[in-house]
Write an enzyme that holds these catalytic residues in place. Sequence first.
Site, PDB file in Angstrom:
ATOM      1  N   ARG A 248      67.302  34.840  18.104  1.00 22.63           N
ATOM      2  CA  ARG A 248      67.978  35.556  17.173  1.00 22.63           C
ATOM      3  C   ARG A 248      68.790  36.774  17.662  1.00 22.63           C
ATOM      4  O   ARG A 248      69.744  36.902  17.466  1.00 22.63           O
ATOM      5  CB  ARG A 248      67.068  36.227  16.188  1.00 22.63           C
ATOM      6  CG  ARG A 248      66.637  34.959  15.171  1.00 22.63           C
ATOM      7  CD  ARG A 248      65.514  35.461  14.334  1.00 22.63           C
ATOM      8  NE  ARG A 248      64.406  35.519  15.155  1.00 22.63           N
ATOM      9  CZ  ARG A 248      63.123  35.609  14.658  1.00 22.63           C
ATOM     10  NH1 ARG A 248      62.828  35.833  13.390  1.00 22.63           N
ATOM     11  NH2 ARG A 248      62.009  35.646  15.609  1.00 22.63           N
TER      12      ARG A 248
ATOM     13  N   HIS B 219      65.008  28.646  10.589  1.00 25.53           N
ATOM     14  CA  HIS B 219      64.302  27.326  10.926  1.00 25.53           C
ATOM     15  C   HIS B 219      64.998  25.969  10.890  1.00 25.53           C
ATOM     16  O   HIS B 219      65.382  25.156  11.722  1.00 25.53           O
ATOM     17  CB  HIS B 219      62.981  27.371  10.375  1.00 25.53           C
ATOM     18  CG  HIS B 219      62.136  28.552  11.018  1.00 25.53           C
ATOM     19  ND1 HIS B 219      61.201  29.014   9.997  1.00 25.53           N
ATOM     20  CD2 HIS B 219      61.708  29.138  11.981  1.00 25.53           C
ATOM     21  CE1 HIS B 219      60.450  29.888  10.508  1.00 25.53           C
ATOM     22  NE2 HIS B 219      60.699  30.062  11.700  1.00 25.53           N
TER      23      HIS B 219
ATOM     24  N   SER C  24      60.227  34.920   8.923  1.00 29.03           N
ATOM     25  CA  SER C  24      59.249  34.759   8.034  1.00 29.03           C
ATOM     26  C   SER C  24      58.594  36.056   7.655  1.00 29.03           C
ATOM     27  O   SER C  24      58.217  35.940   6.481  1.00 29.03           O
ATOM     28  CB  SER C  24      58.219  33.568   8.607  1.00 29.03           C
ATOM     29  OG  SER C  24      58.877  32.201   9.010  1.00 29.03           O
TER      30      SER C  24
ATOM     31  N   LYS D 290      47.367  35.082  14.024  1.00 23.89           N
ATOM     32  CA  LYS D 290      48.469  35.780  13.314  1.00 23.89           C
ATOM     33  C   LYS D 290      47.869  35.740  11.783  1.00 23.89           C
ATOM     34  O   LYS D 290      48.931  36.350  11.074  1.00 23.89           O
ATOM     35  CB  LYS D 290      49.604  34.994  13.329  1.00 23.89           C
ATOM     36  CG  LYS D 290      50.258  35.036  14.833  1.00 23.89           C
ATOM     37  CD  LYS D 290      51.713  34.330  14.649  1.00 23.89           C
ATOM     38  CE  LYS D 290      52.268  34.753  16.253  1.00 23.89           C
ATOM     39  NZ  LYS D 290      53.476  34.086  16.219  1.00 23.89           N
TER      40      LYS D 290
HETATM   41  P1  ADP Z   1      56.209  31.913  16.319  1.00 18.62           P
HETATM   42  O1  ADP Z   1      55.007  32.186  15.480  1.00 18.62           O
HETATM   43  O2  ADP Z   1      55.899  30.756  17.094  1.00 18.62           O
HETATM   44  O3  ADP Z   1      57.045  32.785  16.562  1.00 18.62           O
HETATM   45  P2  ADP Z   1      58.048  31.511  14.042  1.00 18.62           P
HETATM   46  O4  ADP Z   1      57.788  30.504  12.899  1.00 18.62           O
HETATM   47  O5  ADP Z   1      58.093  32.829  13.727  1.00 18.62           O
HETATM   48  O6  ADP Z   1      56.909  31.003  15.120  1.00 18.62           O
HETATM   49  O7  ADP Z   1      59.391  31.036  14.958  1.00 18.62           O
HETATM   50  C1  ADP Z   1      59.525  29.669  15.319  1.00 18.62           C
HETATM   51  C2  ADP Z   1      60.623  29.611  16.306  1.00 18.62           C
HETATM   52  O8  ADP Z   1      61.782  29.714  15.595  1.00 18.62           O
HETATM   53  C3  ADP Z   1      60.635  30.897  17.371  1.00 18.62           C
HETATM   54  O9  ADP Z   1      61.347  30.349  18.301  1.00 18.62           O
HETATM   55  C4  ADP Z   1      61.589  31.920  16.630  1.00 18.62           C
HETATM   56  O10 ADP Z   1      62.363  32.753  17.297  1.00 18.62           O
HETATM   57  C5  ADP Z   1      62.459  30.840  15.676  1.00 18.62           C
HETATM   58  N1  ADP Z   1      63.028  31.597  14.638  1.00 18.62           N
HETATM   59  C6  ADP Z   1      62.517  32.171  13.633  1.00 18.62           C
HETATM   60  N2  ADP Z   1      63.285  32.472  12.735  1.00 18.62           N
HETATM   61  C7  ADP Z   1      64.699  32.149  13.144  1.00 18.62           C
HETATM   62  C8  ADP Z   1      65.899  32.217  12.713  1.00 18.62           C
HETATM   63  N3  ADP Z   1      66.295  33.123  11.614  1.00 18.62           N
HETATM   64  N4  ADP Z   1      66.881  31.748  13.066  1.00 18.62           N
HETATM   65  C9  ADP Z   1      66.677  31.184  14.519  1.00 18.62           C
HETATM   66  N5  ADP Z   1      65.483  30.959  15.069  1.00 18.62           N
HETATM   67  C10 ADP Z   1      64.476  31.452  14.303  1.00 18.62           C
END
Ligand code: ADP
Length: 162
Positions: free
Chosen positions: A90, A17, A128, A41
């Site tokens: 990703r 992130h 995450s 979630k």
């Molecule tokens: P959500 O529940 O909306 O998917 P996340 O916190 O899992 O929220 O992710 C928020 C955003 O960050 C999403 O667009 C996800 O694809 C992106 N994201 C999560 N992990 C990574 C990473 N390692 N690299 C790049 N983008 C990421």
Amino acid sequence: MRTAIYPGSFDPFTNGHLDVVQRASRLFDRVIVAVAKSDGKHPLFLLEERKALVEQSIRDMPNVEADTFDGLLVNYAQKHSAQAVLRGLRAVSDFEFEFQMALMNRKLNDSFETIFMMPKDTYTFLSSRIVKEIARLGGDVNQFVPDHVQAALATKLGLKKI
Ligand code: ADP
């Protein structure tokens, strides 16, 4: 003033992130990391805890701020006069869901633009969910999250007191 919103659950905020936010902060005047309530979630961290972890992670980026939101992303983006919403891509596995969301959001608001950003290759495996799983099993997540997130995970999971 070009504003971008980076929405997500951020449960918790990872180095992946952070990588996306750093890239975006160089492209936009203002970036708002919008932590979604995401009750469905069943997040590990409370909404305000997730926001506080983001805040600590973005401290050295003056044009980035953290906020919380609930409800429709299109409404939140409109309220903040944002030009774009950022999502991280990703791998191909992210694509189908993100494609559907982007087009649905555009159906709800014609001027809604989604921008996809790819993280540094070392973060493409990072999520995450995986970080929480490793931490829960006693693994070292040091290289995947900022130090304060690692400490918060240990406290939340009852692994150690800080
Ligand atoms: P959500 O529940 O909306 O998917 P996340 O916190 O899992 O929220 O992710 C928020 C955003 O960050 C999403 O667009 C996800 O694809 C992106 N994201 C999560 N992990 C990574 C990473 N390692 N690299 C790049 N983008 C990421």
